[in-house]
Design a protein around this motif. Sequence first.
Motif: not given
Length: 310
Positions: A148-174
């Motif tokens: 299915l590839r990463r972009p689709l999974l990030e769109t369909l299941f954003p809480s499970t597949y975090l956006n890899r290209k996002k800039t985060y501002d606090k410690p984040t579980k990945v």
Amino acid sequence: MIDVSCILINYNTSQYTIDCIKSIIDNTQNSITYEIVVIDNASRFEDYSILKTQVDELNAKQVKLIRSKLNVGFGAGNMLGVQYAEPCKYYAFINNDTLQVSENCLYHLKAFMDQTTDAGVCSPQMLDEHKKFRVTIDHFSSIQREILRRPLLETLFPSTYLNRKKTYDKPTKVHYVQGSFMFIDAKDFDDIGGFDTNLFLYYEESDVSRRLLKQKNKYTYLIPDLEYIHYKSASIKKNIHIKIEQKIALLYYIKKHFGWLHHKILIIYYSIRYFFTSIIKPSYWKLFYIFLIGAPLSKSLKQQQKINQQ
């Protein structure tokens, strides 16, 4: 017991290694105790000689240089470094083509791990050589990710597949962080057996994070307010043989964590995909053939290494 053992691997890139060592020393204050273990992974003798000369000139008692006569790859090279490491609370597996950016980075990573009981691995945010954002996190490999590839999974299941290209501002579980900088609890790492040395170049970091989660219930964190520069694969030149190695490692990883059926489905998927790709790009016939015979570990670059006599 020291606080941190930093483990670096050199493979025909001595200048990167020296720059990396210097950046660690320059950016680490006396607030922690640490060492730097450098494994030369059977580089050309000329490159090793340059490295040894410059390490000797540093006259830094916390730096150890060990020469391996066989290129054992990323995971096994780091495990060799572990064997030479002093007893420590944390390992910092750091690619030699990196530079420390954040002041006293090791201290701050240690402080985070000390305070976060469910953390097994953490990493600073990776930057490119121009200090621009570079993707640092990724999702565990699976049939879903590969097909299915990463972009689709990030769109369909954003809480499970975090956006890899996002800039985060606090410690984040990945799921996992890139292997170019992994700060790991030494006891947890030792308890799970360290890196899987069947893997020569790829998926070692994903495998470690998955096993830490499954066996120790320990998570991987991105620490975005700390940063480092990664020049990205300075010692690895992309070609069809590297692509083959990547896929062999992927299939091994899938079979290890998901079993025979998932492994077989991906073999069929990639056989079909690369059959058609190879019609347009003839060099991909080699990749198609690897899937046709089941992508065995016996075809890994690991099996092609020769003893370096110097």
